[in-house]
Design a protein around this motif. Structure first.
Motif, short mmCIF file in Angstrom:
data_model
loop_
_atom_site.label_atom_id
_atom_site.label_comp_id
_atom_site.label_asym_id
_atom_site.label_seq_id
_atom_site.Cartn_x
_atom_site.Cartn_y
_atom_site.Cartn_z
N MET A 118 30.99 41.73 29.86
CA MET A 118 30.49 41.54 31.24
C MET A 118 28.98 41.61 31.24
O MET A 118 28.39 42.47 30.57
N ALA A 119 28.36 40.68 31.97
CA ALA A 119 26.90 40.65 32.04
C ALA A 119 26.37 41.93 32.66
O ALA A 119 27.05 42.59 33.46
N ASP A 120 25.14 42.27 32.31
CA ASP A 120 24.54 43.49 32.83
C ASP A 120 24.42 43.41 34.35
O ASP A 120 23.94 42.42 34.91
N GLY A 121 24.87 44.48 35.02
CA GLY A 121 24.75 44.56 36.48
C GLY A 121 25.80 43.77 37.23
O GLY A 121 25.74 43.69 38.46
N LEU A 122 26.79 43.21 36.55
CA LEU A 122 27.83 42.41 37.22
C LEU A 122 29.16 43.17 37.17
O LEU A 122 29.59 43.62 36.10
N LYS A 123 29.81 43.30 38.32
CA LYS A 123 31.07 44.03 38.40
C LYS A 123 32.10 43.20 39.17
O LYS A 123 31.81 42.67 40.24
N ILE A 124 33.31 43.11 38.60
CA ILE A 124 34.41 42.39 39.25
C ILE A 124 35.50 43.39 39.62
O ILE A 124 35.94 44.19 38.79
N THR A 125 35.91 43.35 40.87
CA THR A 125 36.95 44.25 41.38
C THR A 125 38.07 43.41 42.00
O THR A 125 37.79 42.53 42.84
N PRO A 126 39.34 43.67 41.62
CA PRO A 126 39.82 44.66 40.65
C PRO A 126 39.52 44.25 39.21
O PRO A 126 39.18 43.09 38.95
N GLU A 127 39.69 45.18 38.31
CA GLU A 127 39.31 44.92 36.93
C GLU A 127 40.43 44.32 36.09
O GLU A 127 40.16 43.51 35.19
N LYS A 128 41.70 44.71 36.37
CA LYS A 128 42.79 44.27 35.50
C LYS A 128 43.96 43.63 36.25
O LYS A 128 44.60 42.71 35.73
N GLU A 129 44.28 44.12 37.44
CA GLU A 129 45.47 43.65 38.16
C GLU A 129 45.11 43.19 39.57
O GLU A 129 44.35 43.86 40.27
N LEU A 130 45.69 42.05 39.95
CA LEU A 130 45.52 41.53 41.31
C LEU A 130 46.84 41.72 42.04
O LEU A 130 47.85 41.08 41.71
N ALA A 131 46.86 42.61 43.02
CA ALA A 131 48.11 43.03 43.66
C ALA A 131 48.37 42.26 44.95
O ALA A 131 47.45 42.00 45.74
N PHE A 132 49.64 41.91 45.14
CA PHE A 132 50.12 41.27 46.37
C PHE A 132 51.31 42.07 46.90
O PHE A 132 52.21 42.41 46.13
N ARG A 133 51.30 42.33 48.21
CA ARG A 133 52.47 42.96 48.84
C ARG A 133 53.46 41.86 49.20
O ARG A 133 53.32 41.19 50.22
N PHE A 134 54.46 41.68 48.37
CA PHE A 134 55.34 40.51 48.45
C PHE A 134 56.25 40.59 49.68
O PHE A 134 56.91 41.60 49.93
N GLU A 135 56.28 39.46 50.44
CA GLU A 135 57.21 39.30 51.56
C GLU A 135 57.64 37.85 51.61
O GLU A 135 56.85 36.94 51.34
N LEU A 136 58.90 37.64 51.98
CA LEU A 136 59.42 36.27 52.06
C LEU A 136 58.86 35.54 53.27
O LEU A 136 58.65 36.12 54.34
N LYS A 137 58.61 34.24 53.08
CA LYS A 137 58.22 33.32 54.16
C LYS A 137 56.93 33.76 54.86
O LYS A 137 56.76 33.53 56.06
N LYS A 138 56.02 34.39 54.12
CA LYS A 138 54.73 34.79 54.67
C LYS A 138 53.63 34.52 53.65
O LYS A 138 53.83 34.74 52.46
N THR A 139 52.48 34.03 54.14
CA THR A 139 51.33 33.91 53.26
C THR A 139 50.73 35.30 53.07
O THR A 139 50.59 36.06 54.03
N ILE A 140 50.38 35.62 51.82
CA ILE A 140 49.93 36.98 51.50
C ILE A 140 48.53 36.91 50.90
O ILE A 140 48.34 36.31 49.84
N PRO A 141 47.54 37.50 51.57
CA PRO A 141 46.17 37.44 51.07
C PRO A 141 45.80 38.69 50.27
O PRO A 141 46.36 39.77 50.46
#
Length: 220
Positions: free
Chosen positions: A1-24
């Motif tokens: 990672m470049a100096d001074g650059l941070k990405i969040t989340p670092e390892k996992e991108l979580a979604f609260r799963f529900e049927l027939k709904k768009t989940i951001p």
């Protein structure tokens, strides 16, 4: 990672799963360094996810919020805890270059990559309708439940009453017709009786008249 650059989340991108709904959900890129950074977001399932924006620049001291939207799903995944979808966040110093094809050309040495694995979590179950401490209380049926429970016998009673009323109506009509016929017959009988009495009186009067004539002739 470049100096001074941070990405969040670092390892996992979580979604609260529900049927027939768009989940951001969101990916956050924070640039606390001294030079502008270009970014590009890729996914292994581009038809399933929408990324806005999927490319851009983050100036020094700024934070870029990237919205990731999972399209509405009609079926539950076969293994909700074993999703295979992944995201790749690439960053590189822009150095005043706005051509993303050149900035992220394959094999370019100063590209930094951050991989995120998609994980699903199920929505929280709804709260129990029975308050704590009331589990042992036996609630009686509500007035609405009682009405529903007695709806069947009541409808049977109404049917019986309707049949009885119909039978009484028919009997009443029959009695009314019989009464009318009796009145008509009585009127006819009364008229006949009156005719007989009047005729009888006329005959008696005629006899007296004849007797009177005979008596007058004898006197003459």
């Amino acid at each position: 990672m470049a100096d001074g650059l941070k990405i969040t989340p670092e390892k996992e991108l979580a979604f609260r799963f529900e049927l027939k709904k768009t989940i951001p959900t969101t990916i956050k890129i924070t640039n606390s360094g001294k030079e502008e950074t270009a970014f590009k977001v890729k996914t292994t399932a581009p038809k399933k996810y929408c990324v806005k924006p999927n490319t851009g620049f983050v100036r020094p001291g700024e934070t870029q919020m990237i919205q990731v939207i999972m399209q509405a799903q009609r079926e539950w995944p076969a293994d909700i805890s074993g999703c295979k979808d992944k995201f790749l966040v690439q960053t590189t110093p822009s150095k005043g270059n706005a051509d993303f094809a050149e900035l992220f050309a394959k094999g370019k040495a100063d590209i930094t990559e951050s991989k995120l694995r998609v994980v699903y979590s199920q929505p929280a179950p709804p709260p129990s309708p029975v308050p704590e401490g009331d589990e042992g209380v036996n609630y009686g049926p509500s007035s609405m439940d009682a009405g529903v429970a007695h709806r069947g016998p009541m409808s049977d009673d109404v049917s019986v009453l309707q049949r009885d009323l119909e039978r009484y109506r028919i009997n009443n009509e029959s009695l009314t017709m019989d009464l009318k016929m009796a009145i008509q017959n009585n009127n006819r009988g009364a008229a006949a009786a009156k005719g007989f009495t009047l005729m009888h009186l006329l005959l008696v009067a005629f006899l007296f008249f004849l007797l009177g004539l005979n008596a007058a002739k004898r006197l003459a």
